[in-house]
Each structure stands twice: as structure tokens, then as C-alpha cells.
Design an enzyme around this catalytic site. Structure first.
Site, PDB file in Angstrom:
ATOM      1  N   SER A  44       0.719  -1.094  -0.001  1.00 57.60           N
ATOM      2  CA  SER A  44       0.004   0.055  -0.030  1.00 57.60           C
ATOM      3  C   SER A  44       0.793   1.125   0.046  1.00 57.60           C
ATOM      4  CB  SER A  44      -0.809   0.099   1.241  1.00 57.60           C
ATOM      5  OG  SER A  44      -0.201   0.110   2.291  1.00 57.60           O
ATOM      6  N   LYS A 113       1.228   4.459   6.641  1.00 63.55           N
ATOM      7  CA  LYS A 113       0.824   5.434   5.889  1.00 63.55           C
ATOM      8  C   LYS A 113       1.385   6.698   5.965  1.00 63.55           C
ATOM      9  CE  LYS A 113      -2.284   2.245   5.424  1.00 63.55           C
ATOM     10  NZ  LYS A 113      -2.484   1.580   4.076  1.00 63.55           N
TER      11      LYS A 113
END
Length: 221
Positions: A44, A113
């Protein structure tokens, strides 16, 4: 009869278990106070980080998160399942603790993230995947914005963060939790720290710098 004088090599062989124990103790102490190591679980964050990369997180930076920082946070109760009664005990807990110290972290609620918005920011994304913060279109050379998903527009509450993966088409991040408590935002208190380096694979050894989102002068509003 006198015993033979130990040779330098025999002294080294006898002492190496002590050195290993001292090293493990140092890693454990440092890990608890200043740094923590993680294994990146998915793609991701590509192209910045890949699945299987081992990263180092600087924990004192958890209280000073800025836009653009790549962070690790505990998504318990926000993004992931809650840790609780199923936690292993005894020998299994010891093995997992040692594995965690060397980057083989097994927890299912830790996420990697990038911070796009902090408390008070207005963050929106249009149908073309372009991101705007406080009305300014961002230039994001670190991101793969293909298949970024549906548009959104949110005001980040105080004490919370809006986070997104660099691989916008393959990331479980704030966008996928708009309907959850907190509107997809993450509590600052849940941040473990800022990613500062990668130590595996060896050909990618080095720092992981923060890239503050910059205004894209060529983008329309």
C-alpha cells in the site's frame, strides 16, 4: 598439573553468548524507549515502501507529526480488529516479543501510511485522484495516483490525522473508513512514531525521508 592458558580464540568462543545477550538487551531497551522495528505487511505504500521491507520507526517523533510524514500507527478500533483475549501467553508471547524486536511484528492492527492532513485541515480529493489541502492542489511525486477511488471532502478534527497510502489504488486508509467512528481519521495518540529508515532488503538500505505535500502550481482548483 597446571591447566593450559586459554587461547584468544577460546576466550572469544566462551564470551560470544554474553555478547549476544548484551546485544538483545540493548535492542530491547532501545526499542522500548526510542525506536521500534516493523515489517511492511503490504504494497500500500509503493513506490516508497514495498511488502516485506523492514523499517525503523523513531518513537519520540510521535508527538510532532507533520504533513508528509510516513508514520506507523495502531489502528485498533479505527482501522483494524481490537487486540484482546486472543493475545498469546507463555512461550508464544516470548517468541513473538523477540520477533517484534527484529522487525517480524505479528500484530494485525499496525499500519504504515503517509500523513496528508492534520487537525483543522480540509482535505478533499476529486474524481481524478487529485488531492487538495486547505484549497491547495498537491504535487505528490511519491504517490501512484492511478485508480485512487471516489472523491471525498473532509475537515480533519483537532487531535486527529488524515492518512493515505502512496499506492492510492491499493491501500486501506482513511478513505475506506469515512463511515466509521472518527470519519476515517486517526488519533494522534495512536501514532507509534515516524518511519526514518529501511534496513531490509540490503540493496534498499537507507533513510525514508518525509515528503511534505507541495502545492501543484499547474493544477486547477
Amino acid at each position: 598439573m597446571d591447566s593450559p592458558e586459554p587461547t584468544p580464540s577460546s576466550r572469544v568462543r566462551r564470551r560470544w553468548p554474553l555478547w549476544v545477550l548484551a546485544f538483545l538487551a540493548l535492542v530491547t531497551l532501545t526499542r522500548g524507549l526510542l525506536v521500534e522495528t516493523f515489517s511492511v505487511p503490504s504494497g500500500s505504500m509503493q513506490p516508497t515502501l514495498s511488502a516485506g521491507d523492514r523499517i525503523v520507526v523513531w518513537k519520540p517523533a510521535a508527538d510532532e507529526v507533520r504533513r508528509g510524514d510516513v508514520i506507523v500507527f495502531d489502528g485498533t478500533g479505527t482501522f483494524g480488529p481490537r487486540r484482546g483475549a486472543s493475545e498469546p501467553g507463555g512461550l508464544a508471547a516470548v517468541v513473538r516479543s523477540v520477533g517484534d524486536a527484529f522487525g517480524f511484528r505479528s500484530g494485525q492492527s499496525d499500519y504504515v501510511k503517509r500523513v496528508i492532513g492534520v487537525g483543522g485541515d480540509r482535505v478533499r480529493m476529486d474524481e481524478r485522484g487529485r488531492v487538495f489541502v486547505n484549497g491547495l492542489a498537491l504535487s505528490e511525486p511519491y504517490a501512484d495516483t492511478r485508480a485512487a477511488g471516489p472523491a471525498f471532502d473532509i475537515q480533519v478534527p483537532p487531535g486527529r490525522l488524515w492518512v493515505m497510502g502512496d499506492h492510492r489504488g491499493d491501500s486501506d486508509d482513511s478513505r475506506g473508513h469515512l463511515g466509521d467512528p472518527g470519519g476515517g481519521t486517526v488519533r494522534v495518540d495512536d501514532v507509534v512514531g515516524t518511519v526514518v529508515g529501511r534496513y531490509w532488503p540490503l540493496n534498499e538500505l537507507g533513510g525514508v525521508s518525509s515528503a511534505a505535500p507541495r502545492e501543484d502550481p499547474g493544477a486547477d482548483r
